[in-house]
Design a protein around this motif. Structure first.
Motif, mmCIF file in Angstrom:
data_model
loop_
_atom_site.group_PDB
_atom_site.id
_atom_site.type_symbol
_atom_site.label_atom_id
_atom_site.label_comp_id
_atom_site.label_asym_id
_atom_site.label_seq_id
_atom_site.Cartn_x
_atom_site.Cartn_y
_atom_site.Cartn_z
ATOM 1 N N ASN A 1 5.604 3.632 -7.145
ATOM 2 C CA ASN A 1 5.963 2.216 -7.215
ATOM 3 C C ASN A 1 7.360 2.025 -7.799
ATOM 4 O O ASN A 1 8.199 1.303 -7.245
ATOM 5 C CB ASN A 1 4.945 1.452 -8.061
ATOM 6 N N ILE B 1 -8.351 5.159 -9.414
ATOM 7 C CA ILE B 1 -7.340 5.460 -10.432
ATOM 8 C C ILE B 1 -7.764 4.839 -11.758
ATOM 9 O O ILE B 1 -7.988 3.636 -11.839
ATOM 10 C CB ILE B 1 -5.965 4.907 -9.997
ATOM 11 N N ASN C 1 -2.529 0.375 -18.204
ATOM 12 C CA ASN C 1 -3.431 0.235 -17.061
ATOM 13 C C ASN C 1 -4.728 1.011 -17.233
ATOM 14 O O ASN C 1 -5.721 0.707 -16.568
ATOM 15 C CB ASN C 1 -2.728 0.682 -15.778
ATOM 16 N N GLY D 1 0.690 7.664 -10.064
ATOM 17 C CA GLY D 1 0.733 6.607 -9.068
ATOM 18 C C GLY D 1 1.900 5.653 -9.259
ATOM 19 O O GLY D 1 2.558 5.249 -8.286
ATOM 20 N N GLU E 1 -5.958 0.755 -5.017
ATOM 21 C CA GLU E 1 -6.044 1.424 -6.317
ATOM 22 C C GLU E 1 -7.491 1.561 -6.770
ATOM 23 O O GLU E 1 -7.894 2.610 -7.299
ATOM 24 C CB GLU E 1 -5.240 0.634 -7.353
ATOM 25 N N ASN F 1 -9.352 4.157 -4.631
ATOM 26 C CA ASN F 1 -8.928 5.514 -4.975
ATOM 27 C C ASN F 1 -9.397 5.943 -6.359
ATOM 28 O O ASN F 1 -9.216 7.107 -6.740
ATOM 29 C CB ASN F 1 -7.400 5.624 -4.894
ATOM 30 N N TYR G 1 1.450 -4.816 -5.423
ATOM 31 C CA TYR G 1 0.777 -3.572 -5.052
ATOM 32 C C TYR G 1 -0.642 -3.837 -4.579
ATOM 33 O O TYR G 1 -1.297 -4.790 -5.019
ATOM 34 C CB TYR G 1 0.791 -2.592 -6.225
ATOM 35 N N CYS H 1 0.846 -1.189 0.000
ATOM 36 C CA CYS H 1 0.000 0.000 0.000
ATOM 37 C C CYS H 1 0.887 1.246 0.000
ATOM 38 O O CYS H 1 2.108 1.166 0.203
ATOM 39 C CB CYS H 1 -0.938 0.004 1.204
ATOM 40 N N TRP I 1 -2.607 7.091 -13.527
ATOM 41 C CA TRP I 1 -1.738 5.932 -13.414
ATOM 42 C C TRP I 1 -0.272 6.332 -13.458
ATOM 43 O O TRP I 1 0.562 5.799 -12.714
ATOM 44 C CB TRP I 1 -2.043 4.923 -14.522
#
Length: 269
Positions: free
Chosen positions: A86, A73, A235, A82, A68, A71, A63, A27, A79
């Motif tokens: 990562n 996204i 994504n 975010g 995700e 939230n 992840y 997270c 993306w």
């Protein structure tokens, strides 16, 4: 810290990912804490080697997908922002100016697998399982390290199928240095870290710099940067599989979504 336990026994710092109820899913807060812990180990002049480990059931399953979804996204721009967090964490391990030894038990998947692959050395128990299954629900790898570690053919097989491999296959492919019985992992990691720490810190730093720059001269950092842009678009792509998976996560939970994902592949395994 809530999710990261740090233990410093000079000259070794051990960082343990500690979110067992979620199989160490990454997270945002966990990633922030791990980045901070890595920074502290890097700045500590009494630390010569860093050990990064998870729990017995999982190093990390990747992840936090539910976070995700919650939230919301969805766009490529969201993306891209975010994924910066990562990728930044994985590359922090990759470029840390001290050797990092990864210790893996149980599941080591997706973003968790990428985090492990960024370690300089990797030791695993016999029950360890590695893979990047993201393609099975319409996603893809975030930090593209695999092509530089195992080559084109093996990378294509793992990323196109989303297959999960055991520790012995991972060792054969060059992802893992050693495979050990569960009861021997901690002692083996400790011995290896102590042997590394016999070298002067400045020499360890320059040796790691030489190694990382060799891979970067082959294009690793450019590939990671290019994949960042592609992953943001990937994504955000509208596919029936991604829509179904996301809906299941939101309405029935991640377990139901993962069961649906894996059922589609069961007859072909």
């Amino acid at each position: 810290m809530t999710y990261i336990r740090t233990e410093v026994n000079e000259p070794i710092a051990t960082l343990t990912i500690d979110r067992p109820e979620k199989l160490n899913a990454l997270c945002v807060e966990l990633m922030r804490e791990l980045h901070t812990a890595l920074e502290a180990a890097e700045q500590d002049e009494h630390v010569k080697a860093v050990v990064l480990r998870g729990g017995q059931r999982a190093f990390s399953v990747g992840y936090d997908i539910r976070e995700e979804v919650v939230n919301g996204i969805s766009t490529a721009e969201q993306w891209h922002t975010g994924l910066s967090t990562n990728i930044g964490l994985t590359m922090k391990v990759w470029e840390l100016n001290k050797p990092v030894i990864g210790a893996v038990s149980g599941w080591c998947l997706a973003g968790g697998c990428e985090l492990a692959l960024a370690c300089d050395l990797l030791l695993a128990t016999e029950d360890a399982q590695f893979g990047e299954p993201e393609i099975r629900f319409g996603s893809g790898p975030v930090t593209l390290l695999l092509p530089f570690l195992i080559g084109q053919k093996a990378t294509s097989e793992l990323l196109y199928t989303g297959d999960i491999i055991d520790a012995r296959r991972a060792q054969a492919l060059g992802l893992v240095n050693r495979v050990l019985p569960a009861g021997e992992l901690d002692a083996a990691v400790e011995r290896l870290a102590q042997r590394i720490a016999l070298a002067p810190l400045s020499i360890l730093r320059y040796t790691k710099r030489a190694l990382t720059r060799a891979y970067e001269a082959m294009g690793l950092r450019e590939a990671v940067s290019a994949n960042h842009d592609i992953a943001a678009v990937l994504n955000s792509a509208a596919t029936p599989e991604r829509a179904e998976f996301t809906e299941l996560v939101a309405t029935k939970g991640l377990g139901a979504a993962l069961a649906w994902r894996d059922e589609r592949y069961r007859d072909l395994e």
